[in-house]
Motif scaffolding. Structure first.
Motif, PDB file in Angstrom:
ATOM      1  N   THR A  75      98.237 -67.917-125.109  1.00 51.02           N
ATOM      2  CA  THR A  75      96.866 -67.497-125.332  1.00 51.02           C
ATOM      3  C   THR A  75      96.975 -66.226-126.156  1.00 51.02           C
ATOM      4  OG1 THR A  75      96.087 -68.464-123.271  1.00 51.02           O
ATOM      5  CG2 THR A  75      94.708 -66.746-124.259  1.00 51.02           C
ATOM      6  N   LYS A  77      95.065 -63.056-128.384  1.00 50.98           N
ATOM      7  CA  LYS A  77      93.848 -62.253-128.517  1.00 50.98           C
ATOM      8  C   LYS A  77      94.000 -61.403-129.766  1.00 50.98           C
ATOM      9  CE  LYS A  77      90.901 -59.006-126.011  1.00 50.98           C
ATOM     10  NZ  LYS A  77      89.676 -59.647-126.427  1.00 50.98           N
ATOM     11  N   THR A  82      89.745 -64.864-128.819  1.00 47.04           N
ATOM     12  CA  THR A  82      90.831 -65.361-127.976  1.00 47.04           C
ATOM     13  C   THR A  82      90.984 -66.837-128.271  1.00 47.04           C
ATOM     14  OG1 THR A  82      90.311 -63.740-126.265  1.00 47.04           O
ATOM     15  CG2 THR A  82      91.636 -65.640-125.599  1.00 47.04           C
ATOM     16  N   ARG A  84      93.951 -70.446-128.118  1.00 49.29           N
ATOM     17  CA  ARG A  84      95.163 -71.078-127.596  1.00 49.29           C
ATOM     18  C   ARG A  84      96.039 -71.497-128.764  1.00 49.29           C
ATOM     19  NH1 ARG A  84      95.681 -76.798-125.973  1.00 49.29           N
ATOM     20  NH2 ARG A  84      97.476 -76.942-124.619  1.00 49.29           N
ATOM     21  N   GLU A 104     101.792 -68.904-121.574  1.00 53.17           N
ATOM     22  CA  GLU A 104     101.201 -69.646-120.466  1.00 53.17           C
ATOM     23  C   GLU A 104     102.209 -70.634-119.879  1.00 53.17           C
ATOM     24  OE1 GLU A 104      98.433 -68.696-119.319  1.00 53.17           O
ATOM     25  OE2 GLU A 104      97.111 -68.074-120.943  1.00 53.17           O
ATOM     26  N   PRO A 165      97.966 -64.048-117.701  1.00 55.62           N
ATOM     27  CA  PRO A 165      97.804 -65.493-117.938  1.00 55.62           C
ATOM     28  C   PRO A 165      96.397 -65.929-117.550  1.00 55.62           C
ATOM     29  CG  PRO A 165      99.843 -65.046-116.759  1.00 55.62           C
ATOM     30  CD  PRO A 165      99.061 -63.753-116.804  1.00 55.62           C
ATOM     31  N   THR A 166      95.910 -66.985-118.196  1.00 52.28           N
ATOM     32  CA  THR A 166      94.565 -67.467-117.870  1.00 52.28           C
ATOM     33  C   THR A 166      94.543 -67.990-116.449  1.00 52.28           C
ATOM     34  OG1 THR A 166      95.019 -69.673-118.727  1.00 52.28           O
ATOM     35  CG2 THR A 166      94.057 -68.083-120.263  1.00 52.28           C
ATOM     36  N   ALA A 167      93.380 -67.994-115.844  1.00 50.56           N
ATOM     37  CA  ALA A 167      93.224 -68.382-114.439  1.00 50.56           C
ATOM     38  C   ALA A 167      93.720 -69.805-114.201  1.00 50.56           C
ATOM     39  CB  ALA A 167      91.768 -68.253-114.030  1.00 50.56           C
ATOM     40  N   SER A 168      93.463 -70.724-115.133  1.00 49.15           N
ATOM     41  CA  SER A 168      93.893 -72.103-114.917  1.00 49.15           C
ATOM     42  C   SER A 168      95.416 -72.210-114.874  1.00 49.15           C
ATOM     43  CB  SER A 168      93.321 -73.022-115.994  1.00 49.15           C
ATOM     44  OG  SER A 168      93.779 -72.623-117.275  1.00 49.15           O
ATOM     45  N   HIS A 169      96.098 -71.435-115.717  1.00 48.68           N
ATOM     46  CA  HIS A 169      97.559 -71.458-115.696  1.00 48.68           C
ATOM     47  C   HIS A 169      98.098 -70.697-114.489  1.00 48.68           C
ATOM     48  CE1 HIS A 169      97.149 -72.772-119.880  1.00 48.68           C
ATOM     49  NE2 HIS A 169      98.264 -73.402-119.612  1.00 48.68           N
TER      50      HIS A 169
END
Length: 174
Positions: A75, A77, A82, A84, A104, A165-169
């Motif tokens: 990810t 920025k 932002t 992927r 990620e 890291p993103t919440a889903s990862h």
């Protein structure tokens, strides 16, 4: 028309795995080209980057930074954007714009880093140390003050924390 004074002796070839190997933070970087070897044109590094790693938010004042993702998922920025980046993605980050990224998932990322013009690759070379073995360096806390000092020598500035890291990862890796 400008006539180049370069000759075949100025050509450069590095095979797979060749180049100066540096451990920089949680990265293993192989220096493929430097400002000195390209007549100032660019610096090029091949990087293996640990899962979950993110450099602090930073700005390059002298050069643009581009990435070509070979393996993994990041990810990124840049300013207020932002996005992927996965294998095959190309990312251009212009100078003077704050940026960072995070690897990620649970696998390292591998990418090429191009700094144009050259010179900014010295941050990694001087801020790191010769790789002591194959693979990634051991996890150790970064020396942010030392990183700020070496960055300043090359007109780069650390302005914020690393990216999470993103919440889903993060949930997938919990």
């Amino acid at each position: 028309m400008t006539i180049s004074s370069h000759t075949a002796d100025d050509a450069r070839f590095l095979g797979p795995g060749e180049g100066e190997a540096i451990w920089f933070l949680r990265n293993r970087m192989t220096v493929k080209a430097t400002e000195a070897s390209t007549g100032g044109g660019f610096g090029l590094l091949e990087s293996l980057i640990a899962p979950g790693f993110s450099p602090p938010l930073h700005i390059h004042r002298r050069e643009d930074e581009s990435f070509y993702v070979l393996e993994g998922e990041l990810t990124m920025k840049c300013g207020d954007r932002t996005f992927r980046a996965t294998a095959g993605s190309f990312v251009f980050l212009p100078r003077n714009v704050p940026h960072t990224f995070v690897v990620e998932g649970d696998k390292p990322a591998r990418m090429l880093t191009l700094l144009t013009p050259g010179g900014g690759e010295r941050v990694f070379i001087e801020g790191g140390r010769p790789a002591e073995a194959q693979g990634l360096p051991p996890a150790t806390p970064p020396d942010i003050e030392a990183l700020k000092r070496v960055s300043a020598r090359y007109e780069a500035e650390i302005i914020g924390p690393p990216m999470a890291p993103t919440a889903s990862h993060a949930a997938a890796n919990a």
